[in-house]
Motif scaffolding. Structure first.
Motif, short mmCIF file in Angstrom:
data_model
loop_
_atom_site.label_atom_id
_atom_site.label_comp_id
_atom_site.label_asym_id
_atom_site.label_seq_id
_atom_site.Cartn_x
_atom_site.Cartn_y
_atom_site.Cartn_z
N LEU A 26 0.88 -1.19 -0.06
CA LEU A 26 -0.04 0.18 0.02
C LEU A 26 0.80 1.33 -0.15
CD1 LEU A 26 -2.89 -1.06 2.62
CD2 LEU A 26 -3.17 -0.55 0.19
N LEU A 27 1.75 1.05 0.82
CA LEU A 27 2.60 2.59 1.01
C LEU A 27 3.63 2.59 -0.24
CD1 LEU A 27 2.83 4.60 2.98
CD2 LEU A 27 4.75 3.73 4.00
N THR A 28 3.91 1.74 -0.78
CA THR A 28 4.70 1.73 -1.93
C THR A 28 4.01 2.17 -3.01
OG1 THR A 28 6.16 -0.20 -0.99
CG2 THR A 28 6.48 0.49 -3.47
N GLY A 29 2.85 1.61 -3.06
CA GLY A 29 1.94 2.17 -4.29
C GLY A 29 1.57 3.43 -4.07
N LEU A 30 1.43 3.89 -2.90
CA LEU A 30 1.21 5.55 -2.62
C LEU A 30 2.49 6.32 -3.16
CD1 LEU A 30 -0.49 7.88 -1.54
CD2 LEU A 30 0.66 7.30 0.60
N ALA A 31 3.81 5.72 -2.90
CA ALA A 31 5.09 6.44 -3.31
C ALA A 31 4.68 6.34 -4.95
CB ALA A 31 6.18 5.69 -2.86
N GLY A 32 4.55 5.32 -5.26
CA GLY A 32 4.40 5.38 -6.90
C GLY A 32 3.60 6.43 -7.52
N VAL A 33 2.32 6.33 -6.71
CA VAL A 33 1.56 7.54 -7.04
C VAL A 33 1.82 8.94 -7.24
CG1 VAL A 33 -0.74 8.45 -7.02
CG2 VAL A 33 -0.63 5.97 -6.74
N LEU A 34 2.55 9.26 -5.94
CA LEU A 34 3.27 10.56 -6.05
C LEU A 34 4.15 10.79 -6.96
CD1 LEU A 34 3.45 10.44 -1.84
CD2 LEU A 34 1.93 11.93 -3.25
N LEU A 35 5.08 9.70 -7.15
CA LEU A 35 6.07 9.96 -8.05
C LEU A 35 5.59 10.37 -9.51
CD1 LEU A 35 9.09 9.64 -8.51
CD2 LEU A 35 8.61 7.22 -9.44
N THR A 36 4.48 9.50 -9.85
CA THR A 36 3.76 9.86 -11.17
C THR A 36 3.11 11.05 -11.22
OG1 THR A 36 3.02 7.53 -11.16
CG2 THR A 36 1.74 8.84 -12.51
N SER A 37 2.55 11.71 -10.10
CA SER A 37 2.13 13.08 -9.99
C SER A 37 3.15 13.98 -10.20
CB SER A 37 1.53 13.17 -8.70
OG SER A 37 1.17 14.58 -8.48
N ARG A 38 4.51 13.77 -9.62
CA ARG A 38 5.52 14.57 -9.77
C ARG A 38 6.03 14.80 -11.21
NH1 ARG A 38 9.30 12.67 -5.38
NH2 ARG A 38 10.93 13.60 -6.65
N MET A 39 5.84 13.58 -11.73
CA MET A 39 6.51 13.51 -13.34
C MET A 39 5.55 13.79 -14.27
SD MET A 39 9.20 10.42 -13.07
CE MET A 39 7.82 9.03 -13.39
N GLY A 40 4.16 13.85 -13.95
CA GLY A 40 2.90 13.79 -15.00
C GLY A 40 2.94 12.72 -15.90
N LEU A 41 3.53 11.53 -15.49
CA LEU A 41 3.34 10.35 -16.46
C LEU A 41 3.31 9.22 -15.56
CD1 LEU A 41 6.66 11.03 -18.37
CD2 LEU A 41 4.41 11.33 -19.43
N GLY A 42 2.69 8.30 -15.95
CA GLY A 42 2.86 6.79 -15.42
C GLY A 42 3.82 6.00 -16.12
N ASP A 43 5.13 5.79 -15.87
CA ASP A 43 6.12 5.57 -16.34
C ASP A 43 6.53 3.94 -16.00
OD1 ASP A 43 8.32 4.94 -18.03
OD2 ASP A 43 9.74 6.52 -17.06
N PRO A 44 6.36 2.93 -16.92
CA PRO A 44 6.60 1.62 -16.58
C PRO A 44 8.13 1.42 -16.27
CG PRO A 44 6.17 1.68 -18.99
CD PRO A 44 5.84 2.95 -18.32
N LYS A 45 8.97 2.05 -16.77
CA LYS A 45 10.23 1.78 -16.62
C LYS A 45 11.07 2.67 -15.61
CE LYS A 45 11.10 4.01 -20.89
NZ LYS A 45 9.55 3.89 -21.09
N THR A 46 10.31 3.27 -14.52
CA THR A 46 10.77 3.91 -13.59
C THR A 46 11.23 2.97 -12.32
OG1 THR A 46 10.36 5.84 -11.97
CG2 THR A 46 8.69 4.08 -12.28
N SER A 47 12.25 3.64 -11.72
CA SER A 47 12.83 3.29 -10.36
C SER A 47 13.43 1.83 -10.54
CB SER A 47 11.65 3.21 -9.35
OG SER A 47 10.97 4.46 -9.21
N VAL A 48 14.04 1.69 -11.43
CA VAL A 48 15.01 0.33 -11.43
C VAL A 48 16.00 0.49 -10.35
CG1 VAL A 48 16.05 -1.03 -12.93
CG2 VAL A 48 14.01 -0.50 -13.84
N GLY A 49 15.96 -0.51 -9.62
CA GLY A 49 17.00 -0.55 -8.64
C GLY A 49 16.67 -0.11 -7.16
N LEU A 50 15.37 0.41 -7.27
CA LEU A 50 14.96 1.10 -6.24
C LEU A 50 14.96 0.28 -4.81
CD1 LEU A 50 13.55 3.64 -4.65
CD2 LEU A 50 11.54 2.49 -5.06
N GLU A 51 14.74 -0.97 -4.81
CA GLU A 51 14.70 -1.91 -3.80
C GLU A 51 15.99 -1.84 -3.08
OE1 GLU A 51 14.11 -3.04 -6.86
OE2 GLU A 51 16.08 -3.91 -7.53
N LEU A 52 17.14 -2.07 -4.01
CA LEU A 52 18.56 -2.00 -3.41
C LEU A 52 18.78 -0.90 -2.74
CD1 LEU A 52 20.39 -4.22 -6.05
CD2 LEU A 52 19.35 -4.60 -3.97
N ALA A 53 18.40 0.42 -2.93
CA ALA A 53 18.82 1.61 -2.50
C ALA A 53 17.90 1.57 -1.12
CB ALA A 53 18.23 2.87 -3.11
#
Lengths: 501, 329
Positions: free
Chosen positions: B234-261
């Motif tokens: 749920l929280l990761t979903g919210l983070a994804g929505v917020l990111l989309t809102s900032r970028m203005g795009l729903g981007d399927p390529k985004t945030s690769v490698g985030l889990e390791l960070a």
């Protein structure tokens, strides 16, 4: 008595002190161990025996004092150096790699190599030679995890022999062994002694000390109380008195009491580890023993009764109401709690403090608004039980892993005393626990029973079940053989029932 | 948050009683001190670091890692791990964009995106607890599957969002801080409370400390695992929505490698990968260290290739420091 005993000690502890923050684990301890003798170390939990072994094996460096080997002062900074000097310690928790083979475990650190590759044939041959030497018919290619505990111990002893250890120390080696395994171990220990090694033997079992030890040193509160160079020069009662610091006439102190109506009724219960349907009843105020050899299915039966494993058939009635526990949590809320057999694997949360270990279940009664913890009440509760059960710990926040086994066990018992339980199931409640703490634990049982609770004691200790329990159920190979009244229980009768036919 | 170290770091490590309090305090809050020193050093050395604009930018830059790291902390405290978070961020963003465009309602889009994340978390939880599949493997699989779902639902392209009010979510500002920053702050507070002040948190740590003992002590192990993974979704979903809102795009390529960070930030903050040990203050500092270092490197124009070396080096140093703490007794 041994024939090979030489007068000068081979290994001497010289004024050894070991301090941890706030605790003096060893206080100026001096004594010697000769080659060709089995030297018993006795004392209550927390008396300093384990710390002494850690000093011996180089795990702990003493704050002051020294170890002399054959007259030469030696300092060991780590376990490797101690091993190289011929000192081997065999701990209760064996240091074996379960997924590796017996041969690999034996030779690890000294694996034979040819042209940079593992020399498999020589590995097998050398392992086989050691195992044969120990009189063990184990295939060196077996994985250690599939060996019973007694044979694992033999592998550990084999490791010590392979490094030609002159001093071998055993830390309560028989606490989880069957009767036959114990006999075998005794035979090996006596042979090692007769080969001129010095054996240090930490135990709580008085019968073993008088059976095959040659000398005994008693510890209490980090101090050496007394060394008896000849086992013949001391009596059972004297040893107990020196260990506890006071005379204990009867550690069991059985207190008879009336029983109420039936509290728990198991009918045709069957499941993993239980071969035939088992039925028994437990009355209010009753202490029911379950005796049998290791692997008789007692622990498995209790896990079914306590909701930890799913029954494949049968019913359990509590207070005359049928129950069906899907999880241990269901059983606890209904009033049945289990103190498991394997404290380390199934009982404690090692990284957590005493208070968190104790309050894990009962804290739901303390919560504010149903969800928020009340640290004040939890600490108060922990301190109450630390006082009541005489738990030796620095404070309620001390990590439980730093406590001795007996004190850890008391914390686990307190976990359930703090709950509203009706039936307490204790699986091997006093295994590896000293005389004083045992006596304490038994009197807890009696007072719980006097309050109308039902107690089930699973134990492989014959004198314990005979002395503490009102009735004794005997199991053998996954079956309930029979239930004997206290008055009719004799060692011969119980053993005949328990031993495989 | 004074009681936060209850279960994790009781100060009994130090050897001598003399300077024990100072040293014990140093050892317990070592990572906090490292952060403070680092922050002061950056303020002194790095031009434009200690400006209001840069600090606000820094905070915004850590919102994604920060928000996800609080629930990752819970997952790690359980003794589990979740590798699917980056894919969830992408998928939730795509789902939010798709739903917003289809329904012409940003509200439904946002809820849809968050729920999409929650469902994946729930699935992770069920696989780990009920099917008893190691979480490393289970979430490695869902990481691939969910990334695939993100590409499939978006047909491989970033989806622009047609509703203007959707962008408000990422840019709205209260007391000078934007909505994503507030979400991160609230997440830290909520999960800090959950971890330290509730039986839920204690039970999660108990499961990580010794699963079998927790089960026998009456802790509903499976249920808690499912809840924690679902919260993470749920929280990761919210983070994804917020990111989309900032970028203005729903981007399927985004945030690769985030889990390791995210896992790095938790480990930096002293969370044990074997479970049972976690502190919220540690994770906060871990996130801030990662963000500050990144920010300082950008301001100093450190070439991107070298930034990798520095990030890896910092992680190693932090873990070495942690080992050093544990072996001193």
């Amino acid at each position: 008595m041994t024939t090979a005993a030489i007068s000068a000690p081979y290994l001497a502890f010289d004024d050894i002190s070991m301090e941890f923050p706030g605790v003096k684990a060893l206080n100026r301890v001096s004594f010697g161990v000769k080659t060709g003798e089995v030297h018993a170390l006795m004392g209550e939990n927390g008396a300093g025996k384990s710390t002494l072994l850690k000093v011996l094996s180089g795990v702990n460096t003493p704050t002051s004092g020294s170890i002399r080997l054959d007259g030469q002062p030696r300092v060991f900074r780590n376990a490797r150096e101690a091993l190289a000097a011929g000192l081997a310690v065999i701990y209760q928790e064996l240091n074996l790699v379960p997924n590796m083979t017996v041969a690999e475990n034996l030779m690890i650190g000294h694996l034979p190599v040819r042209a940079g590759l593992l020399h498999r044939r020589r590995l097998r041959e050398r392992a086989l030679a050691i195992l044969r030497d120990l009189g063990e018919a184990i295939d060196p290619d077996t994985r250690v995890r599939s060996l019973p505990i007694g044979q694992r111990q033999m592998v550990e002893i084999g490791k010590a022999l392979l490094r030609d250890a002159k001093v071998i120390a055993f830390d309560e080696p028989t606490s989880s062994l069957s009767i036959r395994e114990t006999e075998n171990l005794k035979r090996i220990i006596l042979r090692l002694r007769d080969e001129g090694r010095a054996i240090i033997y930490v135990t709580h079992r008085m019968d073993e000390v008088f059976d095959f030890c040659d000398a005994v040193t008693v510890f209490r509160d980090g101090q050496k109380i007394e060394t008896y160079d000849e086992i013949g020069g001391v009596t059972h009662d004297q040893l107990v008195t020196r260990m506890v610091g006071r005379a204990i006439e009867d550690i069991y102190g059985y207190r008879p009491r009336p029983h109420g109506p039936t509290l728990l009724e198991a009918q045709d219960v069957i499941g993993p580890g239980v071969v035939e349907p088992v039925s028994f009843t437990l009355k209010q105020g009753e202490i029911l023993g379950f005796f049998g050899l290791v692997g008789a299915g007692r622990s498995e039966l209790m896990k079914i009764v306590c909701g930890a494993t799913r029954a494949s058939g049968g019913t359990v009635r509590l207070d005359d109401r049928p129950t069906r526990f899907a999880t241990p949590g269901d059983a606890i809320r209904a009033g049945i709690a289990l103190c498991p057999e394997d404290r380390k694997q199934e009982g404690i949360f090692p990284v957590a403090g005493v208070s968190d270990n104790l309050n894990i279940s009962c804290r739901r009664f303390f919560n504010r608004l149903g969800i928020f913890l009340d640290p004040g009440r939890e600490t108060t509760n922990a301190n109450r039980f630390i006082d009541r059960l005489k738990i030796k710990t620095r404070n309620a926040r001390t990590r439980i892993a730093l406590l001795s086994g007996g004190n850890q066990q008391k914390v686990i018992i307190a976990r359930w005393l703090a709950e509203t339980i009706k039936v307490l199931v204790m699986d091997e409640p006093t295994r590896g626990i000293d005389v004083g703490a045992r006596s304490d634990i038994y009197s807890i049982f009696y007072s719980l029973a006097e309050q109308g609770k039902g107690i089930i004691v699973v134990s492989s200790d014959l004198s314990e079940v005979m002395s503490v329990c009102d009735r004794i159920a005997v199991m053998r190979q996954g079956r309930l053989v029979g239930i004997v009244d206290r008055a009719n229980a004799t060692p011969e009768r119980l053993l005949t029932m328990a031993l495989p036919t | 948050m004074s009681s936060q170290a209850d279960i994790a770091t009781t100060p009994e490590v130090s050897r001598k009683t003399g300077g024990a309090t100072l040293r014990g305090w140093l050892e317990n809050s070592g990572i906090v001190i490292i952060f403070v020193v680092l922050f002061l050093a950056f303020s002194a050395i790095v031009p434009n670091f200690m400006t209001e604009r840069n600090i606000i930018g820094l905070l915004l830059s850590v919102t994604l890692i920060g928000t996800v790291s609080v629930t990752m902390m819970m997952v790690l405290a359980l003794g589990e791990v979740d590798l699917s978070v980056a894919s969830i961020v992408a998928f939730a963003g795509v789902a939010a964009a798709l739903i917003t465009n289809a329904t012409e309602s940003s509200t439904i889009g946002v809820i849809g995106g968050v729920l999409a994340g929650g469902v994946i978390g729930l699935v992770n939880g069920v696989i780990v607890s009920k099917l008893r599949i190691n979480s490393l493997i289970a979430t490695l699989a869902t990481m691939e599957i969910v990334r695939g779902l993100a590409y499939i639902t978006s047909h491989g392209d970033a989806l622009p969002i047609g509703q203007d009010d959707f962008f408000l979510l990422g840019s709205a500002s209260v007391f000078g801080l934007s909505a994503p920053v507030w979400v991160t702050i609230i997440s830290f507070v909520v999960f800090g409370v959950l971890l330290n002040l509730t039986a839920f948190g204690k039970n999660v740590l108990a499961i990580g400390g010794n699963t079998e003992a927790a089960r026998l002590a009456g802790v509903p192990v499976d249920r808690l695992k499912i809840i924690v993974f679902t919260l993470q979704g749920l929280l990761t979903g919210l983070a994804g929505v917020l990111l989309t809102s900032r970028m203005g795009l729903g981007d399927p390529k985004t945030s690769v490698g985030l889990e390791l960070a995210v896992i790095s930030a938790c480990v930096l903050g002293g969370v044990s990968l074997t479970g049972g040990v976690a502190t919220i203050s540690g994770v906060l500092v871990g996130v801030l260290i990662m963000g500050s270092v990144q920010n300082a490197m950008s301001l100093l124009n450190v070439p991107t290739f070298y930034q990798y070396l520095i990030r890896g080096g910092i992680l190693l140093l932090a873990v070495a420091f942690d080992r050093w703490k544990q072996t001193r007794r």
